[in-house]
Design a protein around this motif. Structure first.
Motif, PDB file in Angstrom:
ATOM      1  N   TYR A   1      67.656  27.931  56.001  1.00 43.42           N
ATOM      2  CA  TYR A   1      67.265  28.190  54.608  1.00 43.42           C
ATOM      3  C   TYR A   1      66.850  26.899  53.908  1.00 43.42           C
ATOM      4  CZ  TYR A   1      69.188  32.628  55.906  1.00 43.42           C
ATOM      5  OH  TYR A   1      69.407  33.806  56.566  1.00 43.42           O
ATOM      6  N   LYS A   2      67.566  25.824  54.218  1.00 45.70           N
ATOM      7  CA  LYS A   2      67.152  24.536  53.659  1.00 45.70           C
ATOM      8  C   LYS A   2      65.764  24.164  54.189  1.00 45.70           C
ATOM      9  CE  LYS A   2      68.294  19.652  53.266  1.00 45.70           C
ATOM     10  NZ  LYS A   2      69.281  18.596  53.543  1.00 45.70           N
ATOM     11  N   ARG A   3      65.559  24.390  55.472  1.00 48.42           N
ATOM     12  CA  ARG A   3      64.235  24.096  56.057  1.00 48.42           C
ATOM     13  C   ARG A   3      63.155  24.898  55.340  1.00 48.42           C
ATOM     14  NH1 ARG A   3      63.674  26.015  60.970  1.00 48.42           N
ATOM     15  NH2 ARG A   3      61.882  24.692  61.434  1.00 48.42           N
ATOM     16  N   ALA A   4      63.468  26.166  55.055  1.00 45.85           N
ATOM     17  CA  ALA A   4      62.491  26.998  54.337  1.00 45.85           C
ATOM     18  C   ALA A   4      62.220  26.421  52.948  1.00 45.85           C
ATOM     19  CB  ALA A   4      63.005  28.429  54.233  1.00 45.85           C
ATOM     20  N   LEU A   5      63.279  26.004  52.267  1.00 44.79           N
ATOM     21  CA  LEU A   5      63.105  25.417  50.924  1.00 44.79           C
ATOM     22  C   LEU A   5      62.260  24.153  50.989  1.00 44.79           C
ATOM     23  CD1 LEU A   5      66.679  25.951  49.389  1.00 44.79           C
ATOM     24  CD2 LEU A   5      64.536  26.984  48.575  1.00 44.79           C
ATOM     25  N   LEU A   6      62.402  23.412  52.100  1.00 47.65           N
ATOM     26  CA  LEU A   6      61.587  22.202  52.244  1.00 47.65           C
ATOM     27  C   LEU A   6      60.114  22.540  52.499  1.00 47.65           C
ATOM     28  CD1 LEU A   6      64.080  20.000  54.311  1.00 47.65           C
ATOM     29  CD2 LEU A   6      63.410  19.684  51.904  1.00 47.65           C
ATOM     30  N   TRP A   7      59.877  23.738  53.021  1.00 48.08           N
ATOM     31  CA  TRP A   7      58.498  24.168  53.307  1.00 48.08           C
ATOM     32  C   TRP A   7      57.774  24.666  52.059  1.00 48.08           C
ATOM     33  CZ3 TRP A   7      56.974  29.349  52.709  1.00 48.08           C
ATOM     34  CH2 TRP A   7      55.661  29.625  53.110  1.00 48.08           C
TER      35      TRP A   7
ATOM     36  N   ILE B   1      57.777  35.409  44.320  1.00 48.68           N
ATOM     37  CA  ILE B   1      58.230  34.055  44.611  1.00 48.68           C
ATOM     38  C   ILE B   1      59.593  33.784  43.965  1.00 48.68           C
ATOM     39  CG2 ILE B   1      56.902  32.943  42.724  1.00 48.68           C
ATOM     40  CD1 ILE B   1      56.327  30.700  44.888  1.00 48.68           C
ATOM     41  N   ARG B   2      59.843  34.415  42.796  1.00 46.97           N
ATOM     42  CA  ARG B   2      61.140  34.181  42.131  1.00 46.97           C
ATOM     43  C   ARG B   2      62.303  34.790  42.913  1.00 46.97           C
ATOM     44  NH1 ARG B   2      56.800  34.623  39.539  1.00 46.97           N
ATOM     45  NH2 ARG B   2      56.164  33.079  37.981  1.00 46.97           N
ATOM     46  N   PRO B   3      62.177  36.056  43.354  1.00 54.11           N
ATOM     47  CA  PRO B   3      63.252  36.570  44.231  1.00 54.11           C
ATOM     48  C   PRO B   3      63.405  35.747  45.510  1.00 54.11           C
ATOM     49  CG  PRO B   3      61.828  38.364  43.514  1.00 54.11           C
ATOM     50  CD  PRO B   3      61.212  37.096  42.991  1.00 54.11           C
ATOM     51  N   MET B   4      62.295  35.292  46.080  1.00 55.86           N
ATOM     52  CA  MET B   4      62.394  34.453  47.291  1.00 55.86           C
ATOM     53  C   MET B   4      63.203  33.195  47.030  1.00 55.86           C
ATOM     54  SD  MET B   4      58.635  34.571  49.109  1.00 55.86           S
ATOM     55  CE  MET B   4      59.010  33.040  49.962  1.00 55.86           C
ATOM     56  N   MET B   5      62.942  32.587  45.862  1.00 61.02           N
ATOM     57  CA  MET B   5      63.694  31.377  45.498  1.00 61.02           C
ATOM     58  C   MET B   5      65.184  31.677  45.439  1.00 61.02           C
ATOM     59  SD  MET B   5      61.659  28.863  45.066  1.00 61.02           S
ATOM     60  CE  MET B   5      61.013  29.609  46.548  1.00 61.02           C
ATOM     61  N   LEU B   6      65.503  32.787  44.751  1.00 63.49           N
ATOM     62  CA  LEU B   6      66.911  33.137  44.580  1.00 63.49           C
ATOM     63  C   LEU B   6      67.574  33.389  45.941  1.00 63.49           C
ATOM     64  CD1 LEU B   6      68.401  35.204  41.746  1.00 63.49           C
ATOM     65  CD2 LEU B   6      69.138  35.675  44.069  1.00 63.49           C
ATOM     66  N   LEU B   7      66.865  34.098  46.807  1.00 64.24           N
ATOM     67  CA  LEU B   7      67.423  34.407  48.129  1.00 64.24           C
ATOM     68  C   LEU B   7      67.640  33.146  48.947  1.00 64.24           C
ATOM     69  CD1 LEU B   7      65.205  37.501  49.092  1.00 64.24           C
ATOM     70  CD2 LEU B   7      67.646  37.545  48.474  1.00 64.24           C
ATOM     71  N   LEU B   8      66.647  32.271  48.955  1.00 63.53           N
ATOM     72  CA  LEU B   8      66.784  31.039  49.747  1.00 63.53           C
ATOM     73  C   LEU B   8      67.919  30.178  49.204  1.00 63.53           C
ATOM     74  CD1 LEU B   8      63.034  30.063  50.348  1.00 63.53           C
ATOM     75  CD2 LEU B   8      64.676  30.908  52.061  1.00 63.53           C
TER      76      LEU B   8
ATOM     77  N   THR C   1      57.647  27.212  59.204  1.00 63.78           N
ATOM     78  CA  THR C   1      56.305  27.762  59.005  1.00 63.78           C
ATOM     79  C   THR C   1      56.432  29.017  58.142  1.00 63.78           C
ATOM     80  OG1 THR C   1      56.430  29.281  60.860  1.00 63.78           O
ATOM     81  CG2 THR C   1      55.661  27.044  61.345  1.00 63.78           C
ATOM     82  N   ALA C   2      55.284  29.481  57.645  1.00 63.51           N
ATOM     83  CA  ALA C   2      55.289  30.673  56.787  1.00 63.51           C
ATOM     84  C   ALA C   2      55.951  31.845  57.508  1.00 63.51           C
ATOM     85  CB  ALA C   2      53.866  31.025  56.391  1.00 63.51           C
ATOM     86  N   THR C   3      55.591  32.038  58.778  1.00 64.79           N
ATOM     87  CA  THR C   3      56.146  33.163  59.547  1.00 64.79           C
ATOM     88  C   THR C   3      57.660  33.065  59.636  1.00 64.79           C
ATOM     89  OG1 THR C   3      54.156  32.953  60.874  1.00 64.79           O
ATOM     90  CG2 THR C   3      55.844  34.474  61.672  1.00 64.79           C
ATOM     91  N   GLU C   4      58.152  31.876  59.926  1.00 66.53           N
ATOM     92  CA  GLU C   4      59.607  31.695  60.019  1.00 66.53           C
ATOM     93  C   GLU C   4      60.298  32.027  58.696  1.00 66.53           C
ATOM     94  OE1 GLU C   4      59.300  28.062  63.292  1.00 66.53           O
ATOM     95  OE2 GLU C   4      60.084  27.640  61.288  1.00 66.53           O
ATOM     96  N   VAL C   5      59.686  31.586  57.591  1.00 68.03           N
ATOM     97  CA  VAL C   5      60.300  31.829  56.282  1.00 68.03           C
ATOM     98  C   VAL C   5      60.329  33.323  55.983  1.00 68.03           C
ATOM     99  CG1 VAL C   5      60.127  31.428  53.796  1.00 68.03           C
ATOM    100  CG2 VAL C   5      59.673  29.554  55.402  1.00 68.03           C
ATOM    101  N   PHE C   6      59.206  34.008  56.218  1.00 65.16           N
ATOM    102  CA  PHE C   6      59.183  35.440  55.923  1.00 65.16           C
ATOM    103  C   PHE C   6      60.105  36.217  56.860  1.00 65.16           C
ATOM    104  CE2 PHE C   6      55.378  34.102  53.605  1.00 65.16           C
ATOM    105  CZ  PHE C   6      55.690  34.644  52.364  1.00 65.16           C
TER     106      PHE C   6
END
Lengths: 334, 334
Positions: free
Chosen positions: B318-324, B53-60, B8-13
């Motif tokens: 992190y993979k789960r987050a990428l799938l979200w 969103i770009r830094p988030m991508m890099l981090l994930l 979920t969004a909360t989990e990702v953040f």
């Protein structure tokens, strides 16, 4: 030929002829983009001439320390492309209508495309430099570019205002001397393998030569801007004053002038025009205080310092050429 | 939690909270220049928000392949600064008056300073990247920047004209997907030592995820531009059409519409205004041909392709987050 004698222009160009021709081919190669308009603008700018003084510096530096690597051709093209990129963005900023006697690129293609063409030239320079796989080269080029960009912003902050000599020297270092310095340093850097841990032999001396020569070059440029006729430089005479820029002779006159002299100069800088004070009146003030002579003497002192910087370099035709360049730079009339 | 379930969004953040905070500090550090106006413009732009969103991508991406290196913070800041640099120059080109609901930087500081501020942000990004001493990082960033700049020039060439889907996808790849792709690739690259000879494990899969996600993201952005109200996006509605840009739904309607439909669209693109054809009329055409639904379906297909790209990645939060993320991108309303 005695190793102490000074070369002539013909001898210097003979030494570099083949390398300079190779650099011209390299430009054609490097300005090739899948996007047609990029190629058009890049070729217009690079074919537009310029004295190729930065590639010449790099070549003489490399050869003077015995470098035979083809990297000198590629990086010779890189320093000229980087210089061209700064000119494209500067012309947008200054709203220049001409450059080297031709319509400036922003007049031809518009500001929007030229912002991007400048960006593209920066990236193309870095791509080519990156292919050398030498971090030292990238360190020099990227921090150089940042210093030049900061210098242009500082210049904008000071337009229309009186500045002192220290501020002037910082501005011309960033505008010109810093790229001359790096061009010389790169010659030394490519003479050693990329993995060399310490500074390359003579890197500091050659860099110092470039800095001194660059300062001399820009001081002379600024004097010529004040004194030359319209049709010699390919731009309006006294364009610096018209843009609100105080250069060395002007700063000298400001510090020594009468109240009326100061006021006349201040008026031109603030107005950015000769509407209230004539160009001839400014020249009279500069002559009365021997300010143009002061600026030329200063340029000659930097030229001499450039020669001194490379005193310890091994004797060679390339060293002789380097000893000739400062005199050429301070006696040119355009 | 099952490794198959979607986050979920909360989990990702929550996963990224500390890293994102560290990136914000890194911005402050990186936008510090000896030239005051640079710091002012850089801080205005970076504090201006954006979704990061770009830094988030890099981090994930980095975390998903087990990278704990601090390089993820520095490069997370780099990709956002690079993105910001392109926005500054784009705003000059588009003569934009607002960006993210605030006055654009060119409105506040003028074009001249913003040309240089953009240049400075590019150089600062490269300086930071260069400090990693990894040629692969520099290869990715510099060729990326050149592709983006070429894309913007291509876009200018096509303004006011009809384009086909292939041209549209090339443009949005260069505008958005290519930086998403590189952000993801960088995550993989910093997970291995700089001397690794071959591509980092999963670099290609993560890059492919980034490309697909970026395409989905930009298609949705373009649909929102057509349909959203002025006060939601912080810019005028249908600004693409007002600038003469045909996006996916519009291209779809052009290919399927009646002669009158085509003429209406052609008129708006050529006029770059709704003076002769109303915005509502264009929306009616797009709805009648189900062109907005077609664009959204295409975005969802790319979102699904993004998920598929990382099927072989080891299971992790992190993979789960990428799938979200792809679902989040395609269901957003701003």
């Amino acid at each position: 030929m005695s190793s102490l004698s000074i070369a002539t222009a013909t001898e210097v160009f003979d030494l570099l002829r083949d390398d300079l021709a190779a650099i011209e081919s390299e430009f054609a190669h490097q300005s090739d983009s899948p996007v047609e308009v990029v190629t058009d603008i890049a070729q217009y700018l690079i074919a537009g001439g310029g004295k190729r003084i930065r590639p010449m510096m790099l070549l003489l530096s490399a050869r003077a320390v015995g470098c035979e690597s083809e990297a000198r051709i590629r990086l010779g093209a890189v320093v000229e492309m980087l210089h061209t990129a700064t000119l494209v963005h500067d012309d947008i900023i200054d709203e220049a209508s001409t450059r080297r006697g031709r319509p400036s690129s922003n007049t031809t293609w518009g500001n929007a495309k030229c912002v991007l063409a400048g960006d593209w030239l920066y990236m193309q320079s870095f791509q080519t430099a990156l292919a050398e796989r030498n971090f030292r080269i990238l360190d020099l080029l990227i921090s150089l570019t940042q210093q030049m960009v900061e210098g242009e912003l500082l210049q904008m902050e000071k337009l229309g205002h009186l500045i002192n000599e220290e501020e002037y020297f910082d501005l011309i270092y960033r505008k010109t001397a810093c790229l001359f310095k790096v061009s010389m340093q790169l010659g030394a850097v490519i003479a050693v393998p990329p993995t060399t841990p310490n500074a390359a032999p003579f890197e500091e001396a050659l860099g110092e030569y470039g800095r001194n020569l660059g300062l001399a070059f820009q001081i002379v440029d600024d004097v010529l801007d004040l004194t030359a006729q319209d049709d010699v430089l390919g731009k309006p005479t006294a364009s610096d004053l018209r843009e609100g820029k105080a250069t060395l002779a002007v700063i000298h006159a400001l510090e020594r002038g009468t109240g009326a002299d100061r006021e006349a100069i201040r008026t031109v800088l603030a107005d950015r025009s000769f509407a209230r004070v004539a160009h001839a009146d400014i020249l009279e003030i500069l002559q009365r205080h021997e300010s143009l002579a002061y600026a030329m003497d200063t340029a000659c002192a930097y030229a001499e310092a450039a020669r001194q910087s490379i005193a310890d370099l091994p004797e060679s035709d390339y060293k002789r050429a380097l000893l000739w360049v400062p005199g050429f730079v301070t006696t040119r009339d355009r």
